[in-house]
Each structure stands twice: as C-alpha cells, then as structure tokens.
Scaffold this motif. Structure first.
Motif, PDB file in Angstrom:
ATOM      1  N   VAL A   5       0.860  -1.182   0.000  1.00 17.21           N
ATOM      2  CA  VAL A   5       0.000   0.000   0.000  1.00 17.21           C
ATOM      3  C   VAL A   5       0.896   1.232   0.000  1.00 17.21           C
ATOM      4  CG1 VAL A   5      -1.812   1.290   1.200  1.00 17.21           C
ATOM      5  CG2 VAL A   5      -1.813  -1.218   1.268  1.00 17.21           C
ATOM      6  N   THR A   6       0.917   1.975  -1.099  1.00 20.12           N
ATOM      7  CA  THR A   6       1.664   3.231  -1.113  1.00 20.12           C
ATOM      8  C   THR A   6       0.784   4.318  -0.496  1.00 20.12           C
ATOM      9  OG1 THR A   6       0.922   4.092  -3.266  1.00 20.12           O
ATOM     10  CG2 THR A   6       2.724   2.481  -3.279  1.00 20.12           C
ATOM     11  N   GLY A   7       1.422   5.228   0.226  1.00 18.91           N
ATOM     12  CA  GLY A   7       0.644   6.217   0.962  1.00 18.91           C
ATOM     13  C   GLY A   7      -0.105   5.593   2.128  1.00 18.91           C
ATOM     14  N   GLY A   8       0.433   4.496   2.656  1.00 23.13           N
ATOM     15  CA  GLY A   8      -0.287   3.716   3.659  1.00 23.13           C
ATOM     16  C   GLY A   8      -0.356   4.328   5.030  1.00 23.13           C
ATOM     17  N   ALA A   9       0.405   5.404   5.288  1.00 23.41           N
ATOM     18  CA  ALA A   9       0.319   6.073   6.590  1.00 23.41           C
ATOM     19  C   ALA A   9      -0.595   7.290   6.538  1.00 23.41           C
ATOM     20  CB  ALA A   9       1.708   6.495   7.065  1.00 23.41           C
ATOM     21  N   GLY A  10      -1.242   7.504   5.410  1.00 27.68           N
ATOM     22  CA  GLY A  10      -2.164   8.620   5.286  1.00 27.68           C
ATOM     23  C   GLY A  10      -3.543   8.280   5.812  1.00 27.68           C
ATOM     24  N   PHE A  11      -4.463   9.199   5.634  1.00 31.62           N
ATOM     25  CA  PHE A  11      -5.831   9.027   6.115  1.00 31.62           C
ATOM     26  C   PHE A  11      -6.473   7.773   5.528  1.00 31.62           C
ATOM     27  CE2 PHE A  11     -10.297  10.419   4.826  1.00 31.62           C
ATOM     28  CZ  PHE A  11     -10.905   9.860   5.939  1.00 31.62           C
ATOM     29  N   LEU A  12      -6.644   7.727   4.217  1.00 28.72           N
ATOM     30  CA  LEU A  12      -7.259   6.555   3.596  1.00 28.72           C
ATOM     31  C   LEU A  12      -6.348   5.339   3.662  1.00 28.72           C
ATOM     32  CD1 LEU A  12      -9.011   7.829   0.327  1.00 28.72           C
ATOM     33  CD2 LEU A  12     -10.065   7.048   2.445  1.00 28.72           C
ATOM     34  N   GLY A  13      -5.063   5.550   3.399  1.00 33.46           N
ATOM     35  CA  GLY A  13      -4.135   4.421   3.358  1.00 33.46           C
ATOM     36  C   GLY A  13      -4.076   3.661   4.657  1.00 33.46           C
ATOM     37  N   SER A  14      -4.093   4.368   5.781  1.00 34.69           N
ATOM     38  CA  SER A  14      -4.002   3.689   7.072  1.00 34.69           C
ATOM     39  C   SER A  14      -5.255   2.867   7.356  1.00 34.69           C
ATOM     40  CB  SER A  14      -3.766   4.700   8.192  1.00 34.69           C
ATOM     41  OG  SER A  14      -4.861   5.587   8.345  1.00 34.69           O
ATOM     42  N   HIS A  15      -6.411   3.373   6.965  1.00 36.39           N
ATOM     43  CA  HIS A  15      -7.638   2.599   7.137  1.00 36.39           C
ATOM     44  C   HIS A  15      -7.636   1.361   6.252  1.00 36.39           C
ATOM     45  CE1 HIS A  15     -10.126   5.040   9.860  1.00 36.39           C
ATOM     46  NE2 HIS A  15      -9.536   6.098   9.316  1.00 36.39           N
ATOM     47  N   LEU A  16      -7.080   1.497   5.034  1.00 31.76           N
ATOM     48  CA  LEU A  16      -6.981   0.328   4.165  1.00 31.76           C
ATOM     49  C   LEU A  16      -6.013  -0.692   4.756  1.00 31.76           C
ATOM     50  CD1 LEU A  16      -7.565  -1.216   1.566  1.00 31.76           C
ATOM     51  CD2 LEU A  16      -5.758   0.127   0.446  1.00 31.76           C
ATOM     52  N   CYS A  17      -4.855  -0.236   5.223  1.00 36.18           N
ATOM     53  CA  CYS A  17      -3.902  -1.160   5.860  1.00 36.18           C
ATOM     54  C   CYS A  17      -4.565  -1.908   7.012  1.00 36.18           C
ATOM     55  CB  CYS A  17      -2.683  -0.396   6.366  1.00 36.18           C
ATOM     56  SG  CYS A  17      -1.576   0.214   5.073  1.00 36.18           S
ATOM     57  N   GLU A  18      -5.332  -1.203   7.819  1.00 38.69           N
ATOM     58  CA  GLU A  18      -5.992  -1.823   8.967  1.00 38.69           C
ATOM     59  C   GLU A  18      -7.000  -2.877   8.525  1.00 38.69           C
ATOM     60  OE1 GLU A  18      -8.063  -0.513  13.168  1.00 38.69           O
ATOM     61  OE2 GLU A  18      -7.967   0.952  11.541  1.00 38.69           O
ATOM     62  N   ALA A  19      -7.797  -2.553   7.525  1.00 39.61           N
ATOM     63  CA  ALA A  19      -8.798  -3.506   7.050  1.00 39.61           C
ATOM     64  C   ALA A  19      -8.132  -4.762   6.494  1.00 39.61           C
ATOM     65  CB  ALA A  19      -9.679  -2.857   5.978  1.00 39.61           C
ATOM     66  N   LEU A  20      -7.038  -4.596   5.773  1.00 37.50           N
ATOM     67  CA  LEU A  20      -6.347  -5.744   5.181  1.00 37.50           C
ATOM     68  C   LEU A  20      -5.697  -6.609   6.259  1.00 37.50           C
ATOM     69  CD1 LEU A  20      -4.704  -3.937   2.143  1.00 37.50           C
ATOM     70  CD2 LEU A  20      -6.648  -5.521   2.065  1.00 37.50           C
ATOM     71  N   VAL A  21      -5.042  -5.984   7.226  1.00 33.47           N
ATOM     72  CA  VAL A  21      -4.400  -6.735   8.310  1.00 33.47           C
ATOM     73  C   VAL A  21      -5.435  -7.507   9.112  1.00 33.47           C
ATOM     74  CG1 VAL A  21      -3.209  -6.455  10.516  1.00 33.47           C
ATOM     75  CG2 VAL A  21      -2.337  -5.299   8.487  1.00 33.47           C
ATOM     76  N   ARG A  22      -6.550  -6.863   9.387  1.00 36.18           N
ATOM     77  CA  ARG A  22      -7.557  -7.502  10.243  1.00 36.18           C
ATOM     78  C   ARG A  22      -8.241  -8.685   9.552  1.00 36.18           C
ATOM     79  NH1 ARG A  22      -7.322  -5.192  14.806  1.00 36.18           N
ATOM     80  NH2 ARG A  22      -7.010  -2.951  15.106  1.00 36.18           N
ATOM     81  N   ARG A  23      -8.172  -8.752   8.237  1.00 39.80           N
ATOM     82  CA  ARG A  23      -8.736  -9.930   7.569  1.00 39.80           C
ATOM     83  C   ARG A  23      -7.675 -11.004   7.310  1.00 39.80           C
ATOM     84  NH1 ARG A  23     -10.090  -9.205   1.160  1.00 39.80           N
ATOM     85  NH2 ARG A  23      -7.952  -8.996   0.429  1.00 39.80           N
ATOM     86  N   GLY A  24      -6.418 -10.737   7.735  1.00 37.79           N
ATOM     87  CA  GLY A  24      -5.382 -11.752   7.655  1.00 37.79           C
ATOM     88  C   GLY A  24      -4.321 -11.547   6.602  1.00 37.79           C
ATOM     89  N   ASP A  25      -4.373 -10.437   5.866  1.00 40.84           N
ATOM     90  CA  ASP A  25      -3.340 -10.164   4.870  1.00 40.84           C
ATOM     91  C   ASP A  25      -2.071  -9.632   5.538  1.00 40.84           C
ATOM     92  OD1 ASP A  25      -4.928 -10.829   2.623  1.00 40.84           O
ATOM     93  OD2 ASP A  25      -5.889  -8.867   2.685  1.00 40.84           O
ATOM     94  N   THR A  26      -0.945  -9.796   4.858  1.00 41.46           N
ATOM     95  CA  THR A  26       0.300  -9.146   5.234  1.00 41.46           C
ATOM     96  C   THR A  26       0.432  -7.881   4.406  1.00 41.46           C
ATOM     97  OG1 THR A  26       1.358 -11.249   5.782  1.00 41.46           O
ATOM     98  CG2 THR A  26       2.808  -9.386   5.310  1.00 41.46           C
ATOM     99  N   VAL A  27       0.759  -6.770   5.066  1.00 44.21           N
ATOM    100  CA  VAL A  27       0.775  -5.470   4.395  1.00 44.21           C
ATOM    101  C   VAL A  27       2.150  -4.845   4.497  1.00 44.21           C
ATOM    102  CG1 VAL A  27      -0.170  -3.127   4.399  1.00 44.21           C
ATOM    103  CG2 VAL A  27      -1.679  -5.084   4.820  1.00 44.21           C
ATOM    104  N   LEU A  28       2.650  -4.344   3.373  1.00 46.24           N
ATOM    105  CA  LEU A  28       3.855  -3.541   3.341  1.00 46.24           C
ATOM    106  C   LEU A  28       3.428  -2.106   3.037  1.00 46.24           C
ATOM    107  CD1 LEU A  28       6.898  -3.172   3.389  1.00 46.24           C
ATOM    108  CD2 LEU A  28       6.972  -3.864   0.986  1.00 46.24           C
ATOM    109  N   CYS A  29       3.562  -1.243   4.024  1.00 51.28           N
ATOM    110  CA  CYS A  29       3.119   0.151   3.930  1.00 51.28           C
ATOM    111  C   CYS A  29       4.297   1.029   3.535  1.00 51.28           C
ATOM    112  CB  CYS A  29       2.542   0.581   5.274  1.00 51.28           C
ATOM    113  SG  CYS A  29       2.279   2.362   5.440  1.00 51.28           S
ATOM    114  N   LEU A  30       4.181   1.705   2.397  1.00 50.05           N
ATOM    115  CA  LEU A  30       5.210   2.638   1.928  1.00 50.05           C
ATOM    116  C   LEU A  30       4.678   4.061   2.053  1.00 50.05           C
ATOM    117  CD1 LEU A  30       6.364   0.915  -1.402  1.00 50.05           C
ATOM    118  CD2 LEU A  30       7.143   0.463   0.931  1.00 50.05           C
ATOM    119  N   ASP A  31       5.462   4.951   2.646  1.00 48.14           N
ATOM    120  CA  ASP A  31       5.029   6.337   2.803  1.00 48.14           C
ATOM    121  C   ASP A  31       6.256   7.196   3.075  1.00 48.14           C
ATOM    122  OD1 ASP A  31       3.668   8.803   3.818  1.00 48.14           O
ATOM    123  OD2 ASP A  31       1.905   7.514   3.762  1.00 48.14           O
ATOM    124  N   ASP A  32       6.299   8.387   2.469  1.00 50.41           N
ATOM    125  CA  ASP A  32       7.420   9.285   2.747  1.00 50.41           C
ATOM    126  C   ASP A  32       7.119  10.239   3.897  1.00 50.41           C
ATOM    127  OD1 ASP A  32       5.709  11.167   1.668  1.00 50.41           O
ATOM    128  OD2 ASP A  32       7.083  11.823   0.076  1.00 50.41           O
TER     129      ASP A  32
END
Length: 352
Positions: A5-32
């Motif tokens: 997930v690029t931009g994964g520490a942003g508003f939308l990105g962080s919510h997406l990372c959370e949803a993916l992790v909570r369903r069992g996915d492994t997430v690599l969050c990229l953000d500057d």
C-alpha cells in the motif's frame, strides 16, 4: 495475500492497511510521511503491517511475493498539493509508473486510487464514468487534477501490457484520522466548530458535495483489490448536500455556537459533485451504508479527543486560509514524526 500500500500512513491508506491486516493479509506500507503520519499505523506494526519510509517517485524494489499493489500515495487536499505542486505531479506520474512496474514484475493486481477531481468542475450531473470532465490544465488545482488524469492513462496503458489493473475514482471521504489542518471541508468545519471559531464557507455555500464515510470507502477498495474489474468505477456516497447544509449539520452535532462567515470561491472550485454509482454497485456489489449523521458523530468524537491538534489547526484556519507560510507550518509533519523512523525502515525488507 501480501499487499503493498503506497501512501499507507495517510488518512485513507491507514484505514486500508488496517482492514487488510484484520482480515489476515500481510501489508507492506510505503510512505514518505510528507502528509502521512506514523501514529496512523503504529497499532498495526505488530499485526502483520511492515512500514518503510520511501519515496515512490524513486524505483520500488520489493523482494518476495507481492499479490497486490494499492497506489494511494499523493497529497490529496488543496493546501497540501498547492504547497507541494511538483511533488504532487511527480507522485502521480513517476510514482504511478513505479508502482505499476512493481505490480508487473510480481504479476500482482494493481489498484489506482484516482479521484473525482478528474471530472473538474463538471458540466454533467451526476458524474458518470464515461464523462471526460471539464478540467483547467493550467489552473491552481491542475497539479492534482492532471496528475490523477495521467495516472489513469498510464494505468490503462499497463493494462494493455497484461497487468491486472483497476481504477477507482474516489469522491469526498471523511472520518477519523483526517488531519485537523488538512484544509478539507469536513475537517475544517469540525475544527472551527469545536474551537468556537467562525465556520468558513467559500462562495455562497450552495455548491454541493457528496460525503462518504471512510469505513464504507475502504470496503470498496478491498472489494476492488479482490476483483479483476478494470474500471474506472466511481466510489462515493451519492447523497448530495450543499456546503451550507454540511456546516449546519456540524454545528448541530457539536452543539457549537460558531457563526458562519463567507469568503470568495477559489478559482476552479467545483460547484456540484455527485457520483453515479450504478457501475460499482453492479461490479462489486458495493454501496455506502453509514449515514452522514452517524459518520460525522464518529468523526467529531475523534477530533474532540485531540484538543491540542484541534487548537493548532484552528489558528491556521482563522481568517480564511490565506497565509501560505502559516498553512505550511500547520500542515508540515512535525520533527517528532521523522525521528521515529529507524534506519532499518529506510530500505524495503525482504519477505520469502
């Protein structure tokens, strides 16, 4: 699945990372961290979410399996992309190409988080996906609008190269983790109401927007990742409201006695915005569920729990966001965020 997930520490990105992790996915969050914040994902970093501080306008090299790439990296609010114009253009062009190359290299599904801004100030209402838009290519908003239009074009080109791509055009989204100082209408109104400052409306207040709660939006993003739909698909809440109605609703929910002040409408600010969502309903079975009253209550509660940030943002919003230096001071990430990034987070980790 392992999902980047690029931009994964942003508003939308962080919510997406959370949803993916909570369903069992492994997430690599990229953000500057130019507009993202580590605090948005701190609670996920021991739950299968790896963080890498990275600029996606530079080549992205990820070893190990990658099943999907969700490209959300970009400044997304007017104060941000106006203070970062070249960066916004770069992340929409080079950043999108780098994310697409990563997906192609790994045979991964690619999702572009595009925007309703590709429609500009629309002459067609509501906006359907086959509408080409009414965009000023040299106006003040063009760095964002045209970056996203190019991003759609290059995503479509890579689909022609057999990359499994999908495009979502995201309409106004709100909810917890919005930055109080980001200059978006929902966050600004809430900050001003909680602080007792006048509510700032640009123009007459008769211009319309359609507001989608973040949980609903993320359900659509996840469904798009899991599909093979090409899009573009609009995703947003089709319930249209005037900006004045939104201000009155925020005042009602907060119980604030703030007055409403009116200022000139910025150049190229859209006067009407409403998504046609029949395509996304048919393709993904998606529709928004959270009423705006409930979504705003949750968002107000989140802001109210952060009084220091709200007070700081209120100062930057006072007098109609007209001071670029003041806005820059309020929107730039604090030095405290930068020192949280350790040396081993500056290189993309391997994953077997």
């Amino acid at each position: 699945m392992r999902i980047v997930v690029t931009g994964g520490a942003g508003f939308l990105g962080s919510h997406l990372c959370e949803a993916l992790v909570r369903r069992g996915d492994t997430v690599l969050c990229l953000d500057d961290l130019s507009t993202g914040r580590l605090e948005n994902i701190e609670h996920l970093r021991h739950l299968g979410c790896e963080f890498v501080r990275a600029d996606v306008t530079r080549p992205i090299d990820v070893t190990g399996d990658v099943d999907a790439v969700a490209h959300l990296a970009s400044p997304a609010s007017p104060p941000d992309y106006l203070r970062l114009p070249l960066e916004t253009l770069a992340v929409g062009s080079r950043g999108t190409e780098n994310a697409l190359r990563l997906a192609r290299q790994h045979g991964a599904r690619f999702i572009l988080a595009s925007t309703s801004e590709v429609y500009g100030d629309p002459l067609v209402h509501p906006q359907q996906e086959d509408y080409w838009g009414n965009v000023n290519p040299i106006g003040p908003r063009s760095v964002y609008d045209e970056a996203k239009r190019f991003a759609e074009a290059v995503t479509t080109a890579y689909r022609g190269l057999s990359v499994n791509t999908g495009i979502l055009r995201i309409f106004n989204t709100y909810g917890p983790r919005m930055r109080p100082c980001d200059g978006r209408v929902v966050s600004s109104f809430i900050v001003q109401a909680l602080s007792g400052e006048p509510i700032t409306i640009y123009g007459s207040g008769d211009q319309t927007r359609s507001f989608c709660y973040v949980d609903d939006l993320v359900r659509g993003l996840v469904a798009m990742i899991d599909s093979t739909e090409a899009g573009p698909l609009n995703i947003g809440n089709p319930q249209e409201r005037t900006v004045r109605e939104l201000a009155e609703l925020v005042l009602s929910i907060t119980g604030s006695s703030s007055a409403i002040e009116y200022f000139p409408l910025p150049q190229d600010d859209p006067t009407r915005r409403q998504p046609a969502i029949a395509r996304v309903q048919g393709a993904l079975g998606w529709a928004p569920e959270v009423p705006i009253e409930e979504g705003l209550r949750r968002t107000v509660q989140w802001f109210a729990a952060r009084p220091d940030a709200v007070a700081a943002a209120a100062r930057s919003l006072r007098g109609a966001q007209s001071d670029p230096e003041r806005d820059r001071a309020a929107t730039d990430p604090s030095p405290a965020q930068a020192h949280l990034v350790s040396a081993d987070e500056r290189a993309v980790p391997s994953r077997a």
